[in-house]
Motif scaffolding. Structure first.
Motif, short mmCIF file in Angstrom:
data_model
loop_
_atom_site.label_atom_id
_atom_site.label_comp_id
_atom_site.label_asym_id
_atom_site.label_seq_id
_atom_site.Cartn_x
_atom_site.Cartn_y
_atom_site.Cartn_z
N TRP A 247 -10.48 -6.38 -3.23
CA TRP A 247 -10.06 -5.97 -4.57
C TRP A 247 -10.54 -6.96 -5.63
O TRP A 247 -10.89 -6.59 -6.74
N ARG A 248 -10.58 -8.22 -5.24
CA ARG A 248 -11.07 -9.24 -6.16
C ARG A 248 -12.56 -8.98 -6.45
O ARG A 248 -12.99 -9.00 -7.60
N ASP A 249 -13.31 -8.71 -5.38
CA ASP A 249 -14.74 -8.44 -5.54
C ASP A 249 -14.97 -7.21 -6.39
O ASP A 249 -15.85 -7.16 -7.24
N MET A 250 -14.13 -6.19 -6.13
CA MET A 250 -14.28 -4.94 -6.86
C MET A 250 -14.04 -5.18 -8.36
O MET A 250 -14.77 -4.65 -9.20
N ALA A 251 -13.05 -6.00 -8.68
CA ALA A 251 -12.75 -6.30 -10.08
C ALA A 251 -13.95 -6.99 -10.72
O ALA A 251 -14.33 -6.71 -11.86
N THR A 252 -14.55 -7.92 -9.97
CA THR A 252 -15.72 -8.62 -10.48
C THR A 252 -16.85 -7.62 -10.75
O THR A 252 -17.56 -7.72 -11.75
N ASP A 253 -16.99 -6.66 -9.84
CA ASP A 253 -18.02 -5.62 -10.03
C ASP A 253 -17.80 -4.86 -11.34
O ASP A 253 -18.75 -4.37 -11.95
N TYR A 254 -16.54 -4.71 -11.74
CA TYR A 254 -16.23 -3.99 -12.99
C TYR A 254 -16.27 -4.92 -14.20
O TYR A 254 -15.71 -4.61 -15.24
N GLN B 20 3.41 -8.20 -0.83
CA GLN B 20 4.11 -9.21 -0.03
C GLN B 20 3.12 -9.91 0.89
O GLN B 20 3.45 -10.91 1.50
N ASP B 21 1.92 -9.33 0.99
CA ASP B 21 0.90 -9.94 1.84
C ASP B 21 -0.24 -10.42 0.95
O ASP B 21 -0.40 -9.94 -0.16
N PRO B 22 -1.04 -11.36 1.48
CA PRO B 22 -2.20 -11.79 0.68
C PRO B 22 -3.04 -10.58 0.29
O PRO B 22 -3.21 -9.65 1.09
N ILE B 23 -3.54 -10.60 -0.96
CA ILE B 23 -4.31 -9.45 -1.42
C ILE B 23 -5.76 -9.60 -0.95
O ILE B 23 -6.39 -10.63 -1.20
N PRO B 24 -6.26 -8.62 -0.21
CA PRO B 24 -7.59 -8.75 0.38
C PRO B 24 -8.69 -9.02 -0.67
O PRO B 24 -8.61 -8.53 -1.79
N GLU B 25 -9.71 -9.81 -0.25
CA GLU B 25 -10.86 -10.15 -1.11
C GLU B 25 -11.47 -8.91 -1.75
O GLU B 25 -11.93 -8.95 -2.89
N ALA C 105 -7.44 -13.80 -11.63
CA ALA C 105 -6.75 -15.05 -11.29
C ALA C 105 -5.68 -14.71 -10.27
O ALA C 105 -5.26 -13.55 -10.17
N ASP C 106 -5.27 -15.70 -9.49
CA ASP C 106 -4.29 -15.44 -8.43
C ASP C 106 -3.00 -16.19 -8.68
O ASP C 106 -3.00 -17.28 -9.25
N VAL D 253 7.07 -14.56 0.26
CA VAL D 253 6.04 -14.87 -0.74
C VAL D 253 5.59 -13.59 -1.42
O VAL D 253 5.52 -12.53 -0.79
N ARG D 254 5.31 -13.69 -2.70
CA ARG D 254 4.72 -12.56 -3.41
C ARG D 254 3.35 -12.97 -3.91
O ARG D 254 3.22 -14.02 -4.55
N TYR D 255 2.36 -12.19 -3.58
CA TYR D 255 1.01 -12.49 -4.03
C TYR D 255 0.67 -11.57 -5.18
O TYR D 255 0.97 -10.38 -5.13
N SER D 256 0.05 -12.15 -6.20
CA SER D 256 -0.38 -11.30 -7.31
C SER D 256 -1.84 -11.56 -7.62
O SER D 256 -2.30 -12.70 -7.55
N LEU D 257 -2.53 -10.50 -7.94
CA LEU D 257 -3.90 -10.64 -8.43
C LEU D 257 -3.88 -10.17 -9.88
O LEU D 257 -3.53 -9.04 -10.18
N LEU D 258 -4.23 -11.09 -10.79
CA LEU D 258 -4.27 -10.74 -12.21
C LEU D 258 -5.67 -10.27 -12.55
O LEU D 258 -6.65 -10.86 -12.10
N VAL D 259 -5.73 -9.22 -13.37
CA VAL D 259 -7.03 -8.68 -13.76
C VAL D 259 -7.02 -8.45 -15.26
O VAL D 259 -6.04 -7.95 -15.81
N ALA D 260 -8.11 -8.86 -15.92
CA ALA D 260 -8.20 -8.60 -17.36
C ALA D 260 -9.64 -8.45 -17.77
O ALA D 260 -10.54 -8.94 -17.08
#
Lengths: 831, 235
Positions: A72-79, A65-70, A84-85, A206-213
């Motif tokens: 996790w995005r950075d961590m996904a990039t590391d992997y 329900q809150d913006p997803i902190p950077e 996408a948001d 608002v619902r925030y989603s971080l998509l990871v693939a």
């Protein structure tokens, strides 16, 4: 081989002579009902399967329900994963003065990571795969949304403070959730436009989603790594469980529709059994003759089987064609409910329907045909020589086995099957008894009527068993159709009638503390009543009586979801007029003490929470404990803002809150909403009238589709009547000839026959009206909690419909009996 | 079989045939201790008043029913030793029928009706054989008609053609003219006796028409289930 050629030769002739038509029609009906629903569920199933892999539009989806902190995005990039948001929220969009509630998906480059969005350049034009996402200043809109606001591609749409150009129509997106569109049609926009729209701010819904693939191993490693680190507010969904959920929903829809076809199937079975008996009876002379000419039992059986198979094949081909057309109609009716386009149906439904047709024929037609084998050849000399009747146990066993086999696929569970079979036996017996009762009642009126009616009523009584079967067959179909038409509208109307004329018809949500005065002023300036503002604080329940909510046991499974989801807490000093305390006590006026909480009764029952329990919440990182001191019953029909959990005044003062309000806005006052949304774009206006209208539209269409399926039931009822009339046609011909020889006019004889059908039709109408009334009363009282009001219209329509349908079918079925020449019949000219 | 020399071969023998049926009034004797032998090529009339047991005798002789006592020997086979399918095979091979009410298969045309026994007996040239015999009964141009499209006399001709199609050793005829007017009846019987002569079939004719019976070589008279006389007809 000889049997084959003989069977084919005589079958062609029998088909032309109409002798096997009713049998064939019953098979065709069963197959059409099965394939129509089969094709539809097959297509939905395929759509689900296609989407199962892309339903998340990603491999993993982190949601909050809150913006997803950077982080996790950075961590996904590391992997080595792509991201996408999505920012998702409901809002009302405008095109000129027309507005509609929509679900906005603001997406970033790369969306969707799995699957693809399909768009069209205009409403209902050719669709294509989209490359990329809507550019800044552009939106892609759902066709339903464009329809509601009367816009097309190229027009401008007001979204919050922005005017965005509609660049395309969205026909499909992978995460549109299993094919059943949500209530509010969706709108895709570029995430870069979000801040300028002013729609997303503190406390917005608002619902925030971080998509990871990415690579499977990387995704799984990333998933493991974040499991323990993620805060409670972030949920992770993976494909497996999402796909499963989608498949479950589709399975439920499939089962429901399959079950609705069962009544048609059972009635077709009755028609098959009746006409097969007639068919076998007519064939007895031929079989006796063939035996006298040297045909063996094996030959006789082979001929019967070959003809049965041919009947099945023709039935399957014709039935599948009818089913295919019917499915086109069904999916057209359901276009709005089933979001997006459906893949073409496969061959599987035809295979299943063929199997079912064969089961139907073997279970219900074979016993009569097997009996033919035992026809004594002596019958060529003595017409009264009959084969022994097939064993009742064999017949009952075969038909029950056939019904079980047909049901098993729809039910898919042995215990359920037994219950359902038991239910069918009980209901059928009960209906049959009622049918017999009605038939007996008809006989009672015999003495007080004219000759035609007396003749008709006498026939109804004499063919008591067959009459009762026909009454039940028609009564069933009519009951369902009455329920779906009259009763449904009646119920909706009486529910609406219970609503307060002044009940609020608009909700305002997401009002900030600072906006309250301004909102009130806008209302006042337009002469609209100022609403009460109810505060709302987002919280998560963490402990109950000092035990973690995750570790506690609950009386009902749904409770776990309730306690672990985000809660909307409110507070109030006085009890809302739509609430009633059923246990404990509401806090006294002016109470300012330790936090107390009042809980809604159904939630209390589901979760097992009771007076004195201590609930602990986490609100924006802080802890709050409150004790349950009352349980409330809520009248949801009041359309006032209501909450499962209401706290005592002061308990939530230190936490961030937004406000919601409900109010009544008459159609001529709607301009105030425009002013309101323009002045406060972050406030969402929810128009209850239009939502109710949408819900009604969906119910209407869903019932229309179910009605369409039940047309097969009515048709199966007609088939039963034809089969019943056909089995007595020789007798009827003879009687009619006798009566005419005795001096009755054709008109008198005809009136007598029609009187018989009129009596049957009235009985079927009475059965259907009574059935629909009882069900309506149960639905009204148990489901809607409305007082049931007797509807004379239901009875008038029910009995009239029964009368018209049965008389019309009866006329066509029995016409030949009345029309045949008396002298031919009485002479009994042999073949 | 049809070419067996006449006068010595017994084609059909009844050995002390009795038939009882149970009825609400107790056991009812329909046929009692009936014995006779019929030689190949003979034409035999079975006569007697209604209820004498003629049809029952016919049913027993053709193996359509089984006797309570005694047995029937048809073309060398003891019918009581055979099951229903066995008796059907014997009929397919050596028996033809002509019935009072024709008994054509309504769903087959005239030619197909004639082909039926040929096919049941497994003959390979069913169609051409049927065409030949249907021409002999004078229905060359009507072969494609269905029973419903034929007159009573025509139906019976088809039935006769069907009965002779397999060149049976024994032909059973049950009141073959009962449903026809007397002129048509006479024509039908002419055809039947002509075919009987040319194919040297044994003819068993059940009738209560004395004139018709008189055209046969031998007459069996039944009364109340008993064989009361067995006489040569002096024609």
């Amino acid at each position: 081989m000889r049997a084959l050629s003989f069977a084919m030769r005589s079958f062609g002739r029998e088909l032309r002579s109409g002798e096997v038509m009713v049998l064939l029609a019953a098979v065709i009906l069963a197959v059409s009902a099965l394939t129509a629903v089969g094709f539809l569920t097959d297509r939905i199933g395929k759509a689900v399967a296609r989407q199962a892999n892309e339903v998340l539009a990603a491999d993993l989806r982190l949601r909050s329900q809150d913006p997803i902190p950077e982080l996790w995005r950075d961590m996904a990039t590391d992997y080595d994963l792509r991201t996408a948001d999505i920012v998702l929220f409901p809002t009302v969009v405008f095109a000129g003065d027309d507005s509609a509630l929509s679900t906005v998906l603001a997406v970033s480059n790369g969306y969707p990571l799995r699957g693809s969005v399909r768009i069209a350049d205009h409403l209902f034009s050719e669709q294509r795969e989209a490359s990329g996402i809507p550019g800044p200043g552009e939106v892609w809109a759902d066709s339903a949304l464009l329809g509601r606001v009367g816009a097309d591609v190229g027009d401008s749409l007001a979204v919050g403070e922005l005017h965005l150009r509609i660049a395309a129509v969205v026909t499909y997106r992978p995460d549109q959730s299993i094919g059943f569109a949500s209530l509010a049609p969706s709108l895709l926009m570029n995430i870069d436009d979000i801040s300028a729209s002013g729609l997303v701010g503190e406390g917005s819904r608002v619902r925030y989603s971080l998509l990871v693939a990415g690579d499977e191993a990387d995704v799984s490693a990333f998933n493991d790594a974040i499991q323990d680190e993620l805060p409670g507010s972030v949920r992770v969904r993976n494909q497996e469980e999402s796909g499963e959920r989608a498949a479950n929903a589709a399975n439920r829809a499939q089962r429901f529709l399959s079950l609705t076809t069962i009544i048609s199937l059972l009635l077709s079975a009755v028609a098959v059994a009746m006409s097969a008996r007639r068919f076998a009876h007519r064939r007895m002379d031929t079989v006796a003759l063939m035996k006298s000419l040297g045909a063996t039992q094996r030959f006789v059986i082979s001929v019967a089987l070959v003809q049965l198979v041919m009947l099945g094949v023709i039935g399957v081909i014709a039935g599948s064609a009818v089913g295919f057309v019917a499915e086109e109609l069904l999916s057209w009716i359901l276009t709005d409910i089933i979001g997006g386009d459906l893949p073409a149906p496969g061959i599987m439904p035809v295979v299943l329907a063929s199997g079912s047709a064969m089961v139907l024929l073997v279970g219900f037609a074979l016993p009569s045909l097997i009996q033919l084998r035992n026809t004594p050849p002596l019958r060529v000399l003595r017409h009264d020589a009959m084969p022994p009747s097939p064993s009742r146990i064999l017949v009952a066993g075969l038909s029950l086995a056939a019904v079980a086999a047909l049901l098993y696929r729809s039910v898919g569970d042995a215990a359920m099957l037994v219950i359902l079979l038991g239910g069918i036996v009980v209901i059928t017996t009960a209906l049959y008894v009622v049918g017999r009762g009605l038939v007996a009642l008809m006989g009672y009126f015999r003495s007080g009527v004219g000759v035609a009616w007396r003749y008709g009523l006498a026939n109804v009584a004499r063919r008591g068993r067959a009459s009762a079967v026909q009454v039940v067959a028609f009564g069933l179909g009519l009951t369902v159709l009455l329920l779906l038409t009259l009763v449904r509208t009646d119920l909706l109307e009486s529910w609406r009638a219970t609503l307060d004329e002044d009940a609020p018809n608009h909700f305002l949500i997401n009002i900030q503390r600072s906006e309250r005065d301004s909102v009130a002023n806008i209302m006042k300036s337009q002469g609209v009543g100022v609403p009460d503002f109810a505060p709302l604080v987002r919280a998560r329940m963490t402990m109950i009586n000092g035990v973690s909510v995750k570790k506690r046991a609950y009386p009902e499974a749904d409770a776990r979801r309730f306690v672990s989801r985000e809660q909307n807490l409110s507070w109030a000093s006085t009890l809302s007029s739509s609430n009633e305390i059923i246990a404990g006590e509401w806090w006294p006026a002016g109470y300012k003490g330790v936090p107390l909480v009042s809980i809604e009764e159904e939630v209390a029952a589901e979760t097992g929470l009771t007076l004195g329990d201590r609930l602990q919440f986490e609100i924006a990182g802080q802890e709050l404990e409150a004790k349950i001191t009352s349980i409330r019953k809520i009248n949801w029909d009041s359309f006032q803002p209501n909450f499962f959990l209401v706290l005592s005044p002061g308990a939530l003062d230190d936490y961030p809150a937004t406000f919601i309000a409900s109010m009544r806005v008459e159609p001529d006052e709607r301009a105030v909403l425009l002013d309101l949304v323009r002045a406060h774009p972050t406030i969402s206006v929810i128009d209850l009238d239009s939502i109710l209208q949408q819900v009604r539209g969906i119910i209407d269409k869903a019932s229309l589709a179910v009605e369409a399926v039940f047309i097969f039931t009515l048709a199966a009822g007609v088939a039963v009547l034809f089969a019943a009339v056909q089995s007595t046609i020789d007798e009827r011909r003879f009687e009619s000839a006798m009566l005419r020889a005795l001096g009755a006019t054709r008109r008198t004889v005809f009136s007598g026959v029609m009187a018989e059908f009129a009596a049957l039709g009235i009985a079927a109408g009475i059965l259907a009206s009574a059935g629909a009334s009882i069900l309506a009363a149960v639905i009204a009282v148990e489901l809607f909690e409305l007082p049931y009001t007797f509807s004379p219209l239901l009875w008038i329509v029910g009995v009239t419909a029964g009368l018209v349908v049965v008389c019309a079918s009866g006329y066509f079925a029995a016409r030949s009996a009345v029309d045949s020449s008396p002298i031919d019949v009485l002479r009994g000219t042999p073949a | 079989m049809s070419n067996q020399s006449r006068g010595d071969a017994v084609v059909l023998a009844a050995h002390q045939l009795s038939k009882q049926v149970s009825s609400p009034e107790g056991s009812l004797t329909i046929l009692s201790n009936v014995s006779f032998r019929i030689l190949a090529g003979e034409s035999v009339a079975v006569v007697g008043p209604s209820g004498a047991g003629k049809s029952t005798l016919l049913a027993l002789l053709a193996g359509l029913d089984l006797p309570s006592d005694g047995h029937v020997e048809l073309n060398g086979a003891n019918l009581s030793d055979l099951d229903e399918d066995g008796r059907a095979r014997v009929r397919a091979e050596s028996v033809g029928f002509v019935f009072q009410s024709f008994h054509l298969v309504p769903s087959l045309n005239a030619l197909e009706n004639v082909m039926l026994p040929l096919e049941l007996a497994g003959r390979s040239n069913a169609r051409s054989a049927a065409r030949g015999i249907i021409a002999k009964v004078g229905l060359k141009d009507r072969w494609s008609h269905y029973p419903a499209q034929l007159s009573g006399g025509e139906k019976q001709r088809v039935a006769i053609a069907r009965a002779f199609a397999t060149e049976p050793a024994v032909l059973f005829a049950d009141e073959p003219t009962g449903n026809l007017d007397s002129r048509t009846g006479t024509t039908i019987m002419d055809i039947m006796f002509e075919l009987n002569r040319s194919s040297s079939t044994t003819l068993i004719l059940v009738t209560h028409d004395k004139g018709l019976a008189g055209r046969c070589e031998r007459m069996l008279s039944l009364d109340a289930g008993l064989l009361i006389s067995d006489s040569k007809v002096a024609s």
